[in-house]
Design a protein around this motif. Structure first.
Motif, PDB file in Angstrom:
ATOM      1  N   LEU A  42      38.110 -24.204 114.190  1.00 36.43           N
ATOM      2  CA  LEU A  42      37.819 -23.447 115.763  1.00 36.43           C
ATOM      3  C   LEU A  42      38.929 -22.563 116.455  1.00 36.43           C
ATOM      4  CD1 LEU A  42      35.656 -22.145 118.043  1.00 36.43           C
ATOM      5  CD2 LEU A  42      36.374 -23.903 119.160  1.00 36.43           C
ATOM      6  N   HIS A  43      39.655 -22.803 116.431  1.00 33.88           N
ATOM      7  CA  HIS A  43      40.683 -22.041 116.773  1.00 33.88           C
ATOM      8  C   HIS A  43      41.376 -21.197 115.685  1.00 33.88           C
ATOM      9  CE1 HIS A  43      41.577 -23.744 120.622  1.00 33.88           C
ATOM     10  NE2 HIS A  43      40.948 -24.429 120.328  1.00 33.88           N
ATOM     11  N   THR A  44      41.284 -21.893 114.702  1.00 35.69           N
ATOM     12  CA  THR A  44      42.011 -20.323 113.331  1.00 35.69           C
ATOM     13  C   THR A  44      40.781 -19.272 113.493  1.00 35.69           C
ATOM     14  OG1 THR A  44      42.513 -22.931 112.106  1.00 35.69           O
ATOM     15  CG2 THR A  44      41.987 -20.542 110.630  1.00 35.69           C
ATOM     16  N   VAL A  48      41.754 -15.293 113.752  1.00 40.44           N
ATOM     17  CA  VAL A  48      41.608 -14.543 113.241  1.00 40.44           C
ATOM     18  C   VAL A  48      40.918 -13.563 113.412  1.00 40.44           C
ATOM     19  CG1 VAL A  48      40.212 -13.888 110.752  1.00 40.44           C
ATOM     20  CG2 VAL A  48      41.921 -16.057 110.764  1.00 40.44           C
ATOM     21  N   GLY A  49      39.980 -13.566 114.257  1.00 38.87           N
ATOM     22  CA  GLY A  49      39.541 -12.628 114.917  1.00 38.87           C
ATOM     23  C   GLY A  49      39.822 -11.746 116.490  1.00 38.87           C
ATOM     24  N   GLN A  60      48.630 -15.852 118.195  1.00 42.25           N
ATOM     25  CA  GLN A  60      48.898 -15.898 117.804  1.00 42.25           C
ATOM     26  C   GLN A  60      48.916 -17.438 118.959  1.00 42.25           C
ATOM     27  OE1 GLN A  60      52.746 -15.014 117.269  1.00 42.25           O
ATOM     28  NE2 GLN A  60      54.320 -16.415 118.163  1.00 42.25           N
ATOM     29  N   GLU A  61      48.607 -17.093 119.789  1.00 41.23           N
ATOM     30  CA  GLU A  61      48.114 -18.187 120.376  1.00 41.23           C
ATOM     31  C   GLU A  61      47.464 -18.997 119.700  1.00 41.23           C
ATOM     32  OE1 GLU A  61      46.976 -19.064 125.314  1.00 41.23           O
ATOM     33  OE2 GLU A  61      47.451 -17.049 124.888  1.00 41.23           O
ATOM     34  N   GLU A  62      46.211 -19.012 119.938  1.00 40.62           N
ATOM     35  CA  GLU A  62      45.140 -19.855 119.331  1.00 40.62           C
ATOM     36  C   GLU A  62      45.386 -20.415 117.716  1.00 40.62           C
ATOM     37  OE1 GLU A  62      42.048 -20.507 119.853  1.00 40.62           O
ATOM     38  OE2 GLU A  62      42.287 -19.155 121.560  1.00 40.62           O
ATOM     39  N   LEU A  63      46.248 -19.784 116.783  1.00 43.46           N
ATOM     40  CA  LEU A  63      46.986 -20.075 115.627  1.00 43.46           C
ATOM     41  C   LEU A  63      48.276 -20.554 115.954  1.00 43.46           C
ATOM     42  CD1 LEU A  63      46.649 -16.746 113.441  1.00 43.46           C
ATOM     43  CD2 LEU A  63      45.006 -19.025 113.825  1.00 43.46           C
ATOM     44  N   GLU A  64      49.131 -20.712 116.904  1.00 41.62           N
ATOM     45  CA  GLU A  64      49.908 -22.113 117.219  1.00 41.62           C
ATOM     46  C   GLU A  64      49.193 -23.290 117.717  1.00 41.62           C
ATOM     47  OE1 GLU A  64      52.786 -19.964 120.269  1.00 41.62           O
ATOM     48  OE2 GLU A  64      53.758 -19.461 118.921  1.00 41.62           O
ATOM     49  N   PHE A  65      48.113 -23.105 118.746  1.00 41.33           N
ATOM     50  CA  PHE A  65      47.133 -24.295 118.821  1.00 41.33           C
ATOM     51  C   PHE A  65      46.407 -25.013 117.440  1.00 41.33           C
ATOM     52  CE2 PHE A  65      43.657 -26.717 121.073  1.00 41.33           C
ATOM     53  CZ  PHE A  65      44.418 -26.842 122.143  1.00 41.33           C
ATOM     54  N   ALA A  79      45.937 -18.139 107.849  1.00 45.04           N
ATOM     55  CA  ALA A  79      46.044 -16.914 108.940  1.00 45.04           C
ATOM     56  C   ALA A  79      47.375 -16.653 109.440  1.00 45.04           C
ATOM     57  CB  ALA A  79      45.491 -18.277 109.926  1.00 45.04           C
ATOM     58  N   MET A  80      48.225 -17.730 109.983  1.00 46.95           N
ATOM     59  CA  MET A  80      49.623 -17.301 110.812  1.00 46.95           C
ATOM     60  C   MET A  80      50.052 -16.287 109.649  1.00 46.95           C
ATOM     61  SD  MET A  80      51.495 -17.584 113.336  1.00 46.95           S
ATOM     62  CE  MET A  80      51.127 -19.358 113.923  1.00 46.95           C
ATOM     63  N   ALA A  81      50.518 -17.245 108.533  1.00 46.04           N
ATOM     64  CA  ALA A  81      51.587 -15.959 106.878  1.00 46.04           C
ATOM     65  C   ALA A  81      50.629 -14.467 107.780  1.00 46.04           C
ATOM     66  CB  ALA A  81      51.173 -16.225 105.921  1.00 46.04           C
TER      67      ALA A  81
END
Length: 262
Positions: A42-44, A48-49, A60-65, A79-81
């Protein structure tokens, strides 16, 4: 590849396609809760969205989570890359690409993007190694992307004939892919195949809003073909759509000197 902006869009678009296919759809369990894998998914997806929308802080906040929940998750690292590429943080992007592949060595899309990224930062040989590996994998279902990535690397090395061969294979699979069409136009122009370049550009223009790079290429190409009307048309579009761009300035210089090489 001729434009870093285009490359970054490729990475991001690739990530969106990949994640939509490989991340588990969130769903409630019998107890009404979500598993850790579903929460990472979900957070990924959210990250990405946001990346697609250009909301980089939120991404960044969502991907860090997501990574906090699943540090080794290949999709979240990929996705973070992509986000780090967008932010221009090459060292961090490299780290997350490596983590994505460590989490799943069969993540073909991450390896594709990693190869293109390495070529983009001047590590052509390492990038080609990654792309050769994914091209040689019979389970790679997006082989056209691998051919496109290899063409981008070879074009970066000015090996245009070899690049054209890979682009031909990519176009056979995706004849309406704008990125492939644009790169095909670039390579054809470099090979002196100006009529072919015109054809690729016309197909590219039919599929969406022209970029500043594509309009500048069209100006240069039509100068080579001696079509004054099309030169003026594309130069006008470039001035109108991107008046303060470096491409518009280059086009003005070309028209003053009538020099297609700039």
């Amino acid at each position: 590849m001729s434009s870093q902006a285009v490359k970054i869009l490729i990475y991001a678009a690739a990530g969106l396609l990949i994640l939509s296919g490989c991340v588990v759809e969130p769903a409630t369990t019998a107890t009404g809760g979500w598993t850790k894998e579903q929460r990472v998914s979900l957070h990924t997806r959210l990250g990405v969205g946001y990346l697609q929308q250009g909301r980089l802080a939120a991404a960044q906040e969502e991907l860090e989570f997501a990574l906090g929940l699943g540090r080794d998750n290949s999709g979240a690292n990929h996705a973070m890359a992509l986000l780090k590429v967008k932010l221009g943080e090459s060292e961090a992007a490299n780290h997350y690409f490596e983590q994505a592949l460590a989490g799943d060595s069969d993540n073909h899309d991450a390896r594709n993007d990693y190869g293109m990224f390495l070529c983009d930062i001047g590590k052509d040989e390492a990038g080609i190694v990654q792309l050769e590996q994914v091209l040689g994998d019979p389970l790679n279902e997006a082989r056209y992307r691998s051919h496109f990535g290899m063409a981008a690397c070879l074009s970066h090395r000015k090996q245009y004939q070899r690049a054209a061969e890979h682009l031909s294979r990519a176009l056979k699979a995706r004849p309406k892919n704008r990125f492939v069409l644009y790169e095909s136009a670039v390579v054809s122009h470099e090979l002196g195949k100006f009529l072919s370049a015109r054809g690729y550009l016309e197909r590219y223009f039919e599929l969406g809003t022209p970029s500043a790079d594509s309009l500048l290429l069209a100006v240069k190409n039509e100068l080579r073909l001696g079509s004054k009307e099309l030169v003026q048309l594309y130069a006008y579009q470039l001035r109108s759509s991107y008046p303060s761009s470096s491409q518009a300035k280059q086009a003005r210089s070309l028209l003053v000197g009538n020099n297609p090489d700039g």
